[in-house]
Design an enzyme around this catalytic site. Structure first.
Site, PDB file in Angstrom:
ATOM      1  N   GLY A 199      11.232  -4.247   8.049  1.00  0.00           N
ATOM      2  CA  GLY A 199      10.173  -3.240   8.140  1.00  0.00           C
ATOM      3  C   GLY A 199       9.829  -2.974   9.591  1.00  0.00           C
ATOM      4  O   GLY A 199       9.104  -3.734  10.228  1.00  0.00           O
ATOM      5  N   GLY A 201       8.531   0.031  10.600  1.00  0.00           N
ATOM      6  CA  GLY A 201       7.305   0.840  10.618  1.00  0.00           C
ATOM      7  C   GLY A 201       7.615   2.289  10.896  1.00  0.00           C
ATOM      8  O   GLY A 201       8.661   2.634  11.453  1.00  0.00           O
ATOM      9  N   TYR A 203       8.195   4.602   8.734  1.00  0.00           N
ATOM     10  CA  TYR A 203       8.929   5.191   7.602  1.00  0.00           C
ATOM     11  C   TYR A 203       9.920   6.266   8.075  1.00  0.00           C
ATOM     12  O   TYR A 203      10.669   6.005   8.996  1.00  0.00           O
ATOM     13  CB  TYR A 203       7.930   5.697   6.538  1.00  0.00           C
ATOM     14  CG  TYR A 203       7.095   4.546   6.018  1.00  0.00           C
ATOM     15  CD1 TYR A 203       7.485   3.826   4.890  1.00  0.00           C
ATOM     16  CD2 TYR A 203       5.950   4.117   6.698  1.00  0.00           C
ATOM     17  CE1 TYR A 203       6.758   2.728   4.437  1.00  0.00           C
ATOM     18  CE2 TYR A 203       5.205   3.024   6.254  1.00  0.00           C
ATOM     19  CZ  TYR A 203       5.620   2.344   5.133  1.00  0.00           C
ATOM     20  OH  TYR A 203       4.909   1.263   4.704  1.00  0.00           O
ATOM     21  N   SER A 212       5.248  -3.992  15.804  1.00  0.00           N
ATOM     22  CA  SER A 212       5.303  -5.467  15.744  1.00  0.00           C
ATOM     23  C   SER A 212       6.532  -5.991  16.481  1.00  0.00           C
ATOM     24  O   SER A 212       6.496  -7.071  17.069  1.00  0.00           O
ATOM     25  CB  SER A 212       5.300  -5.948  14.297  1.00  0.00           C
ATOM     26  OG  SER A 212       6.362  -5.378  13.576  1.00  0.00           O
ATOM     27  N   ASP A 229      15.330  -1.714   8.873  1.00  0.00           N
ATOM     28  CA  ASP A 229      14.599  -0.672   8.140  1.00  0.00           C
ATOM     29  C   ASP A 229      15.562   0.170   7.330  1.00  0.00           C
ATOM     30  O   ASP A 229      16.738   0.321   7.668  1.00  0.00           O
ATOM     31  CB  ASP A 229      13.800   0.233   9.090  1.00  0.00           C
ATOM     32  CG  ASP A 229      12.552   0.800   8.428  1.00  0.00           C
ATOM     33  OD1 ASP A 229      11.455   0.273   8.673  1.00  0.00           O
ATOM     34  OD2 ASP A 229      12.689   1.762   7.635  1.00  0.00           O
ATOM     35  N   GLN A 248      16.510  -3.795   2.077  1.00  0.00           N
ATOM     36  CA  GLN A 248      16.150  -5.202   1.872  1.00  0.00           C
ATOM     37  C   GLN A 248      16.370  -5.662   0.433  1.00  0.00           C
ATOM     38  O   GLN A 248      16.235  -6.851   0.149  1.00  0.00           O
ATOM     39  CB  GLN A 248      14.698  -5.460   2.286  1.00  0.00           C
ATOM     40  CG  GLN A 248      13.640  -4.960   1.326  1.00  0.00           C
ATOM     41  CD  GLN A 248      12.271  -5.574   1.625  1.00  0.00           C
ATOM     42  OE1 GLN A 248      11.334  -4.843   1.896  1.00  0.00           O
ATOM     43  NE2 GLN A 248      12.123  -6.884   1.588  1.00  0.00           N
ATOM     44  N   ASP A 270       7.971  -7.633   6.169  1.00  0.00           N
ATOM     45  CA  ASP A 270       6.895  -6.632   6.180  1.00  0.00           C
ATOM     46  C   ASP A 270       7.531  -5.287   5.829  1.00  0.00           C
ATOM     47  O   ASP A 270       7.336  -4.293   6.509  1.00  0.00           O
ATOM     48  CB  ASP A 270       6.224  -6.590   7.568  1.00  0.00           C
ATOM     49  CG  ASP A 270       5.020  -5.644   7.601  1.00  0.00           C
ATOM     50  OD1 ASP A 270       4.474  -5.333   6.522  1.00  0.00           O
ATOM     51  OD2 ASP A 270       4.627  -5.217   8.701  1.00  0.00           O
ATOM     52  N   HIS A 273       7.288  -4.281   0.339  1.00  0.00           N
ATOM     53  CA  HIS A 273       6.275  -5.046  -0.410  1.00  0.00           C
ATOM     54  C   HIS A 273       6.427  -4.891  -1.920  1.00  0.00           C
ATOM     55  O   HIS A 273       5.515  -5.229  -2.683  1.00  0.00           O
ATOM     56  CB  HIS A 273       4.842  -4.691   0.027  1.00  0.00           C
ATOM     57  CG  HIS A 273       4.644  -4.817   1.500  1.00  0.00           C
ATOM     58  ND1 HIS A 273       4.959  -5.973   2.185  1.00  0.00           N
ATOM     59  CD2 HIS A 273       4.194  -3.932   2.433  1.00  0.00           C
ATOM     60  CE1 HIS A 273       4.698  -5.788   3.476  1.00  0.00           C
ATOM     61  NE2 HIS A 273       4.256  -4.564   3.657  1.00  0.00           N
ATOM     62  N   GLU A 298       4.492 -11.077   4.106  1.00  0.00           N
ATOM     63  CA  GLU A 298       3.188 -10.421   4.299  1.00  0.00           C
ATOM     64  C   GLU A 298       2.797  -9.635   3.046  1.00  0.00           C
ATOM     65  O   GLU A 298       3.616  -9.333   2.191  1.00  0.00           O
ATOM     66  CB  GLU A 298       3.257  -9.433   5.480  1.00  0.00           C
ATOM     67  CG  GLU A 298       3.398 -10.098   6.838  1.00  0.00           C
ATOM     68  CD  GLU A 298       3.195  -9.117   7.992  1.00  0.00           C
ATOM     69  OE1 GLU A 298       2.862  -7.933   7.743  1.00  0.00           O
ATOM     70  OE2 GLU A 298       3.379  -9.536   9.142  1.00  0.00           O
TER      71      GLU A 298
HETATM   72  C1  SAM Z   1       4.519  -1.616   6.821  1.00  0.00           C
HETATM   73  S1  SAM Z   1       5.863  -0.841   7.620  1.00  0.00           S
HETATM   74  C2  SAM Z   1       6.300  -2.054   8.833  1.00  0.00           C
HETATM   75  C3  SAM Z   1       5.287  -2.213   9.919  1.00  0.00           C
HETATM   76  C4  SAM Z   1       5.724  -3.071  11.087  1.00  0.00           C
HETATM   77  N1  SAM Z   1       6.343  -4.303  10.667  1.00  0.00           N
HETATM   78  C5  SAM Z   1       4.538  -3.405  11.988  1.00  0.00           C
HETATM   79  O1  SAM Z   1       3.849  -4.435  11.746  1.00  0.00           O
HETATM   80  O2  SAM Z   1       4.305  -2.675  12.956  1.00  0.00           O
HETATM   81  C6  SAM Z   1       7.115  -0.960   6.400  1.00  0.00           C
HETATM   82  C7  SAM Z   1       8.505  -0.417   6.779  1.00  0.00           C
HETATM   83  O3  SAM Z   1       9.410  -0.907   5.769  1.00  0.00           O
HETATM   84  C8  SAM Z   1      10.430   0.047   5.561  1.00  0.00           C
HETATM   85  N2  SAM Z   1      11.059  -0.144   4.229  1.00  0.00           N
HETATM   86  C9  SAM Z   1      10.578   0.254   3.028  1.00  0.00           C
HETATM   87  N3  SAM Z   1      11.446  -0.069   2.040  1.00  0.00           N
HETATM   88  C10 SAM Z   1      12.492  -0.713   2.630  1.00  0.00           C
HETATM   89  C11 SAM Z   1      13.714  -1.288   2.140  1.00  0.00           C
HETATM   90  N4  SAM Z   1      14.017  -1.288   0.846  1.00  0.00           N
HETATM   91  N5  SAM Z   1      14.550  -1.849   3.037  1.00  0.00           N
HETATM   92  C12 SAM Z   1      14.256  -1.860   4.366  1.00  0.00           C
HETATM   93  N6  SAM Z   1      13.116  -1.317   4.878  1.00  0.00           N
HETATM   94  C13 SAM Z   1      12.248  -0.748   4.035  1.00  0.00           C
HETATM   95  C14 SAM Z   1       9.703   1.371   5.710  1.00  0.00           C
HETATM   96  O4  SAM Z   1      10.606   2.416   6.060  1.00  0.00           O
HETATM   97  C15 SAM Z   1       8.651   1.084   6.780  1.00  0.00           C
HETATM   98  O5  SAM Z   1       9.097   1.567   8.043  1.00  0.00           O
END
Ligand code: SAM
Length: 384
Positions: A199, A201, A203, A212, A229, A248, A270, A273, A298
């Site tokens: 993750g 961040g 999107y 992060s 990501d 993931q 992260d 979720h 998280e």
């Molecule tokens: C909450 S954000 C991460 C924030 C970052 N870790 C921070 O603390 O600044 C979640 C990220 O997970 C990615 N994501 C969502 N589903 C995913 C998947 N199946 N595999 C990989 N990444 C994914 C999204 O694209 C998004 O950019």
């Protein structure tokens, strides 16, 4: 074959914690001009937004000790604006900071006790080199010099401040995770750790996110940070920070990336979720964590959200993240139960050695979980 920047930085990081002779050899191998270039790239990632109201030119001279050359750069620092870098020492620099290259490499990437404060020289430059800088400029010169010196210091501000600076939501507004991270990660700060965070961040917005990852890069000044990501985040690639793309929830992809870039000292989930995804990632990646490392999950709140595959009715549902954590408590104690004839311990039974669960975040420790169960001769029921 041209060495990759990552390989060159790894070499300098290792040497920065080694003997003067090893450091000298690493700088020779990478080449002094290239080592200075990599140091400047690192400094760029660490500079805070300047606070000096008057624009100040700070000259940075990196002397290639043992060679008759130097890398000269002028940083123009002005409150609220990104620092500007220009090659060469501008004739009107108000201050010059002079470093020997090997000292700078040790300062940037060495363990913090090995820092070489005092080996740099700071010279105030005035028009005739004899006048005192004007009273009006003095506070700005001091603030600008300190902006540069702070970036060279291996010790970073605390994680909460770093989260706010880099735009991670790990502190403030919704999450209060950084004190927990600080508690568990502080002992690793001086190690050349490898961190994978699922993750990045931002999107679908390819230019945003990475808060992060940048926070970890500053906190672990000798570390290498990987961010995974689903979306293309390659625009965030930089010194000691590598973006990987994948899902993931795909165990084969996770295994392949971990074989290429792991093993990791820290893995943080992260990402989506979604309960199923979190479990898939944990099963695939826990084997790629080093002993002594942490797997962090998280946003445990989604365990109770049906929209994320959670369950707010059956608190013993086995398919949620909280269900996973509850089952891991049993794995931690596997030696206290009779094992089915011929069955071998699972990965988590054999290697999970500790669990710290806080509100919405869990830290799972890896080691060797083989203390041995309570001996057979201990009574199995109260005997008094
Ligand atoms: C909450 S954000 C991460 C924030 C970052 N870790 C921070 O603390 O600044 C979640 C990220 O997970 C990615 N994501 C969502 N589903 C995913 C998947 N199946 N595999 C990989 N990444 C994914 C999204 O694209 C998004 O950019």
């Amino acid at each position: 074959v041209t060495p990759s920047p990552t390989a060159e930085i790894q070499q300098l990081i290792a040497a920065a914690g080694d003997t003067p002779r090893a450091l000298r050899q690493a700088v020779d191998t990478v080449g002094p001009a290239r080592a200075a270039e990599l140091a400047l790239a690192e400094i760029r990632t660490r500079l805070n937004t300047p606070s000096n109201p008057h624009p100040i030119r700070v000259g940075l001279r990196i002397e290639h000790d043992g060679y008759d050359t130097a890398t000269d750069t002028t940083l123009t620092l002005t409150a609220g604006l990104p620092a500007e870098f220009a090659e060469g020492l501008h004739p009107e620099c108000q201050v010059r900071v002079i470093y020997r290259l090997k000292d700078l490499v040790r300062e940037l990437w060495g363990p913090d006790l090995a820092r070489t404060a005092g080996t740099r020289r700071i010279e105030l430059a005035t028009a005739h080199d004899t006048e005192f800088p004007s009273r009006e400029l003095q506070p700005s010169i001091a603030a600008a010099t300190s902006t540069l010196i702070d970036a060279l210091d291996p010790r970073s501000p605390d994680l909460g401040a770093l989260a706010l600076r880099h735009g991670s939501d790990k502190w403030g507004q919704t999450h209060w995770f950084t004190p927990h991270y600080e508690r568990h990660f502080a002992p690793l700060r001086n190690a050349p750790v490898r961190i994978l965070e699922i993750g990045v961040g931002g999107y679908a917005d390819t230019d945003s996110g990475g808060g992060s990852l940048k926070m970890w890069r500053r906190y672990f000044h000798r570390g290498t940070v990987f961010g995974l990501d689903w979306f293309d985040k390659s625009a965030l690639d930089g010194p000691r920070l590598q973006i990987l793309r994948g899902d993931q929830n795909d165990p084969a992809q996770l295994d392949a990336l971990a074989r290429e870039h792991g093993p990791f000292d820290i893995i943080i989930d992260d990402g989506s979720h979604v309960n199923e995804h979190v479990r898939t990632s944990f099963t695939a990646l826990f084997p790629h964590l080093r002993p002594g490392g942490f797997y962090v999950i998280e946003d445990l709140w989604t365990s109770y959200l049906p929209g994320y595959g959670g369950d707010d009715q059956d608190l013993n549902a086995p398919h949620t993240m909280i269900g996973l954590l509850k089952s891991l408590i049993d794995d931690l104690h596997h030696e206290e139960r009779d094992r089915a004839e011929g069955s071998a311990p699972t990965q988590t039974e054999a290697f999970l050695t500790g669990m710290h669960v806080y509100h919405n975040i869990a830290f799972l420790e890896k080691g060797v979980n083989a203390e041995g169960g309570i001996p057979r001769w201990m009574p199995r029921a109260p005997h008094w």
